[in-house]
Design an enzyme around this catalytic site. Structure first.
Site, PDB file in Angstrom:
ATOM      1  N   GLY A 143       0.838  -1.201   0.000  1.00  0.00           N
ATOM      2  CA  GLY A 143       0.000   0.000   0.000  1.00  0.00           C
ATOM      3  C   GLY A 143       0.872   1.249   0.000  1.00  0.00           C
ATOM      4  O   GLY A 143       2.099   1.175  -0.161  1.00  0.00           O
ATOM      5  N   PHE A 144       0.223   2.378   0.197  1.00  0.00           N
ATOM      6  CA  PHE A 144       0.935   3.664   0.165  1.00  0.00           C
ATOM      7  C   PHE A 144       2.020   3.728   1.255  1.00  0.00           C
ATOM      8  O   PHE A 144       3.221   3.712   0.961  1.00  0.00           O
ATOM      9  CB  PHE A 144      -0.099   4.789   0.306  1.00  0.00           C
ATOM     10  CG  PHE A 144       0.444   6.087   0.792  1.00  0.00           C
ATOM     11  CD1 PHE A 144       1.483   6.725   0.115  1.00  0.00           C
ATOM     12  CD2 PHE A 144      -0.074   6.697   1.933  1.00  0.00           C
ATOM     13  CE1 PHE A 144       2.001   7.928   0.584  1.00  0.00           C
ATOM     14  CE2 PHE A 144       0.430   7.902   2.391  1.00  0.00           C
ATOM     15  CZ  PHE A 144       1.466   8.510   1.722  1.00  0.00           C
TER      16      PHE A 144
ATOM     17  N   TYR B 112     -13.990   1.415  10.409  1.00  0.00           N
ATOM     18  CA  TYR B 112     -12.556   1.698  10.460  1.00  0.00           C
ATOM     19  C   TYR B 112     -12.146   2.091  11.874  1.00  0.00           C
ATOM     20  O   TYR B 112     -11.228   1.502  12.461  1.00  0.00           O
ATOM     21  CB  TYR B 112     -12.241   2.822   9.481  1.00  0.00           C
ATOM     22  CG  TYR B 112     -10.785   3.209   9.401  1.00  0.00           C
ATOM     23  CD1 TYR B 112      -9.836   2.313   8.896  1.00  0.00           C
ATOM     24  CD2 TYR B 112     -10.347   4.474   9.802  1.00  0.00           C
ATOM     25  CE1 TYR B 112      -8.496   2.672   8.796  1.00  0.00           C
ATOM     26  CE2 TYR B 112      -9.019   4.840   9.709  1.00  0.00           C
ATOM     27  CZ  TYR B 112      -8.097   3.948   9.204  1.00  0.00           C
ATOM     28  OH  TYR B 112      -6.769   4.298   9.107  1.00  0.00           O
TER      29      TYR B 112
ATOM     30  N   THR C  92      -9.943  -7.288   9.211  1.00  0.00           N
ATOM     31  CA  THR C  92      -8.495  -7.037   9.144  1.00  0.00           C
ATOM     32  C   THR C  92      -8.007  -6.436  10.459  1.00  0.00           C
ATOM     33  O   THR C  92      -6.944  -6.801  10.972  1.00  0.00           O
ATOM     34  CB  THR C  92      -8.170  -6.117   7.947  1.00  0.00           C
ATOM     35  OG1 THR C  92      -8.634  -6.752   6.762  1.00  0.00           O
ATOM     36  CG2 THR C  92      -6.680  -5.859   7.832  1.00  0.00           C
TER      37      THR C  92
ATOM     38  N   GLY D 149      -4.046  -2.041  -2.299  1.00  0.00           N
ATOM     39  CA  GLY D 149      -2.664  -1.786  -2.719  1.00  0.00           C
ATOM     40  C   GLY D 149      -2.377  -2.480  -4.033  1.00  0.00           C
ATOM     41  O   GLY D 149      -3.281  -3.030  -4.663  1.00  0.00           O
TER      42      GLY D 149
ATOM     43  N   ALA E 120      -0.249  -0.098  13.346  1.00  0.00           N
ATOM     44  CA  ALA E 120      -0.586   1.199  12.738  1.00  0.00           C
ATOM     45  C   ALA E 120      -2.005   1.542  13.150  1.00  0.00           C
ATOM     46  O   ALA E 120      -2.969   1.071  12.558  1.00  0.00           O
ATOM     47  CB  ALA E 120      -0.486   1.108  11.216  1.00  0.00           C
TER      48      ALA E 120
ATOM     49  N   ARG F  43      -9.015  10.436  -0.792  1.00  0.00           N
ATOM     50  CA  ARG F  43      -8.419  11.305   0.217  1.00  0.00           C
ATOM     51  C   ARG F  43      -8.108  12.663  -0.417  1.00  0.00           C
ATOM     52  O   ARG F  43      -7.893  12.765  -1.637  1.00  0.00           O
ATOM     53  CB  ARG F  43      -7.189  10.646   0.829  1.00  0.00           C
ATOM     54  CG  ARG F  43      -7.606   9.425   1.649  1.00  0.00           C
ATOM     55  CD  ARG F  43      -6.485   8.785   2.411  1.00  0.00           C
ATOM     56  NE  ARG F  43      -5.822   7.727   1.694  1.00  0.00           N
ATOM     57  CZ  ARG F  43      -5.006   6.836   2.256  1.00  0.00           C
ATOM     58  NH1 ARG F  43      -4.770   6.896   3.551  1.00  0.00           N
ATOM     59  NH2 ARG F  43      -4.426   5.899   1.544  1.00  0.00           N
TER      60      ARG F  43
HETATM   61  P1  NAD Z   1      -3.380   1.749   1.706  1.00  0.00           P
HETATM   62  O1  NAD Z   1      -4.794   1.396   1.403  1.00  0.00           O
HETATM   63  O2  NAD Z   1      -2.571   2.386   0.629  1.00  0.00           O
HETATM   64  O3  NAD Z   1      -2.583   0.483   2.226  1.00  0.00           O
HETATM   65  C1  NAD Z   1      -3.170  -0.566   2.951  1.00  0.00           C
HETATM   66  C2  NAD Z   1      -2.597  -1.867   2.426  1.00  0.00           C
HETATM   67  O4  NAD Z   1      -3.119  -2.950   3.207  1.00  0.00           O
HETATM   68  C3  NAD Z   1      -2.987  -2.149   0.974  1.00  0.00           C
HETATM   69  O5  NAD Z   1      -1.862  -2.529   0.227  1.00  0.00           O
HETATM   70  C4  NAD Z   1      -4.003  -3.286   1.094  1.00  0.00           C
HETATM   71  O6  NAD Z   1      -4.045  -4.097  -0.064  1.00  0.00           O
HETATM   72  C5  NAD Z   1      -3.487  -4.004   2.334  1.00  0.00           C
HETATM   73  N1  NAD Z   1      -4.506  -4.816   3.029  1.00  0.00           N
HETATM   74  C6  NAD Z   1      -5.714  -4.408   3.482  1.00  0.00           C
HETATM   75  N2  NAD Z   1      -6.352  -5.438   4.085  1.00  0.00           N
HETATM   76  C7  NAD Z   1      -5.525  -6.512   4.007  1.00  0.00           C
HETATM   77  C8  NAD Z   1      -5.605  -7.857   4.436  1.00  0.00           C
HETATM   78  N3  NAD Z   1      -6.685  -8.324   5.079  1.00  0.00           N
HETATM   79  N4  NAD Z   1      -4.566  -8.685   4.192  1.00  0.00           N
HETATM   80  C9  NAD Z   1      -3.453  -8.243   3.551  1.00  0.00           C
HETATM   81  N5  NAD Z   1      -3.325  -6.964   3.114  1.00  0.00           N
HETATM   82  C10 NAD Z   1      -4.349  -6.120   3.338  1.00  0.00           C
HETATM   83  O7  NAD Z   1      -3.431   2.697   2.995  1.00  0.00           O
HETATM   84  P2  NAD Z   1      -2.257   3.504   3.726  1.00  0.00           P
HETATM   85  O8  NAD Z   1      -2.622   4.921   3.722  1.00  0.00           O
HETATM   86  O9  NAD Z   1      -0.934   3.091   3.220  1.00  0.00           O
HETATM   87  O10 NAD Z   1      -2.439   2.984   5.237  1.00  0.00           O
HETATM   88  C11 NAD Z   1      -1.604   1.963   5.766  1.00  0.00           C
HETATM   89  C12 NAD Z   1      -1.907   1.772   7.245  1.00  0.00           C
HETATM   90  O11 NAD Z   1      -1.656   2.979   7.953  1.00  0.00           O
HETATM   91  C13 NAD Z   1      -3.352   1.392   7.532  1.00  0.00           C
HETATM   92  O12 NAD Z   1      -3.386   0.457   8.587  1.00  0.00           O
HETATM   93  C14 NAD Z   1      -3.969   2.692   7.959  1.00  0.00           C
HETATM   94  O13 NAD Z   1      -5.057   2.499   8.816  1.00  0.00           O
HETATM   95  C15 NAD Z   1      -2.811   3.374   8.658  1.00  0.00           C
HETATM   96  N6  NAD Z   1      -2.963   4.834   8.640  1.00  0.00           N
HETATM   97  C16 NAD Z   1      -2.708   5.549   7.504  1.00  0.00           C
HETATM   98  C17 NAD Z   1      -2.869   6.929   7.525  1.00  0.00           C
HETATM   99  C18 NAD Z   1      -2.581   7.791   6.312  1.00  0.00           C
HETATM  100  O14 NAD Z   1      -2.778   8.993   6.377  1.00  0.00           O
HETATM  101  N7  NAD Z   1      -2.104   7.257   5.203  1.00  0.00           N
HETATM  102  C19 NAD Z   1      -3.296   7.576   8.698  1.00  0.00           C
HETATM  103  C20 NAD Z   1      -3.584   6.788   9.801  1.00  0.00           C
HETATM  104  C21 NAD Z   1      -3.384   5.424   9.777  1.00  0.00           C
END
Ligand code: NAD
Length: 329
Positions: A22-23, A163, A110, A48, A132, A204
């Site tokens: 993911g990101f 969430y 998840t 992702g 996270a 977003r």
């Molecule tokens: P994202 O959607 O880009 O990445 C999430 C990744 O998790 C993806 O690659 C997705 O395919 C994978 N995923 C989801 N469920 C899964 C499962 N059951 N099994 C395997 N893989 C799974 O989001 P992000 O922004 O990179 O966020 C990553 C983490 O950071 C998350 O847990 C999110 O809650 C947390 N977070 C992010 C932010 C932000 O601003 N980006 C802020 C707070 C928390």
């Protein structure tokens, strides 16, 4: 150039990063590989893509496993996570409202089953575990800025609860795991983070506004645009996460940039930065959308010697450059 023999030993030898495609996860995988840590990235690609880690495919020690962490065997198949793991970064979870509203049950599973399985992996290996979590744990906050001591204001049956409550349950599970089994756990509450590799259509604000500005379309600001967010550039967030991983803090610890900006100002800034002729269009604000969001980072500053270094102008300019090079319409 450093001689390889001069390079300090990496803090961790083998990290498992769930959600690594993911990101945020992809930036974490990159930072870990760069510091010499072997990385196993486990991702089901629900939000992702393997494209996000394609640049790591040939790097020594990196491997990518497609698996859903809600399934107990996620860490066993197809290629057993055999080499001892000393760090588990549990980042798997849909994170943008558009994604978790599309995948409500998967998001809850998840955060619950996935967190349980990732904790069990850490326990088996005696590894440090990092959850996270999110500023959404504070819900629509009645305390501003939000410190870790604030318990939050979450509507348990609102649309965002899939969430928010999944993350809150994940925090409770992580805390109970440490108490029951002595597992070395930490919790980071991440505030909004942006940067390269966010999907233009993930809903977003930053990727949406940049995509719209580059396409010359109106920037869609929800409500009257006076609601605020605090936006951290991804490199700062990754540095904070790795500092937390390397510490023995339990947390939760807020990681975010306390510079608050209204959504309308953000839209205007992105129009300026892109030199776009786009205008702003106001659209309906989603249910339970928080009015304000700003981290109190006293704890991270004091205990991790961490604070964000990249301001909005610089971070947004870098992000726009990346979108122009990779996602130009
Ligand atoms: P994202 O959607 O880009 O990445 C999430 C990744 O998790 C993806 O690659 C997705 O395919 C994978 N995923 C989801 N469920 C899964 C499962 N059951 N099994 C395997 N893989 C799974 O989001 P992000 O922004 O990179 O966020 C990553 C983490 O950071 C998350 O847990 C999110 O809650 C947390 N977070 C992010 C932010 C932000 O601003 N980006 C802020 C707070 C928390």
């Amino acid at each position: 150039m450093h001689d390889v023999h001069d390079a300090p030993a990496p803090r961790f030898r083998h990290a498992v990063v769930t959600g690594g495609a993911g990101f945020l996860g992809s930036h974490l995988c990159t930072a870990l590989v760069d510091q010499g840590t072997a990385v196993t990235c486990v991702d089901d690609y629900c939000t992702g893509s393997p494209d996000n880690v394609a640049h790591l495919a040939d790097r020594p020690g990196f491997r990518l496993i497609r698996a859903d962490v809600t399934e107990a065997e996620a860490f066993d198949v197809p290629d057993p996570v055999a080499a001892p793991v000393d760090l588990v970064l549990h980042f798997a979870s849909p994170a943008s409202p558009a994604d978790y509203l599309r995948l409500p049950l998967h998001t809850l599973e998840t955060g619950s089953l996935g967190t349980r399985n990732a904790l069990a992996l850490a326990r088996r290996h005696g590894a440090r575990f990092l959850l996270a979590s999110t500023s959404e744990a504070y819900g629509d906050p009645q305390q501003h800025p939000q410190s870790e001591a604030y318990w939050g204001n979450v509507n348990p049956v609102g649309p965002r609860s899939v969430y928010d409550e999944a993350k809150r349950f994940g925090e409770a599970l992580t805390t109970a795991e440490a108490a029951a089994h002595g597992t070395d756990t930490g919790i980071v509450r991440l505030f909004n983070t942006y940067g390269p590799r966010m999907r233009g259509y993930d809903g977003r604000a930053v990727p949406t506004f940049i995509r719209q500005a580059l396409a010359g379309e109106p920037l869609t600001v929800t409500g009257d645009g006076r609601q605020t967010r605090s936006l951290a550039y991804v490199d700062d967030t990754v540095r904070g996460i790795l500092a937390m991983a390397a510490s023995d803090l339990r947390g939760p610890v807020n990681i975010g940039n306390p510079d608050e900006i209204t959504m309308l100002d953000l839209a205007r800034k992105i129009i300026d930065l892109t030199g776009s002729r786009s205008t702003v269009r106001f659209i309906e604000r989603p249910t339970d959308d928080p009015a304000v969001r700003c981290p109190d980072i006293t704890l991270a500053r004091g205990k991790l010697q961490w604070e964000p270094l990249i301001g909005a102008d610089e971070g947004l300019a870098r992000t726009v450059r990346w979108y122009r090079a990779h996602r130009a319409p």
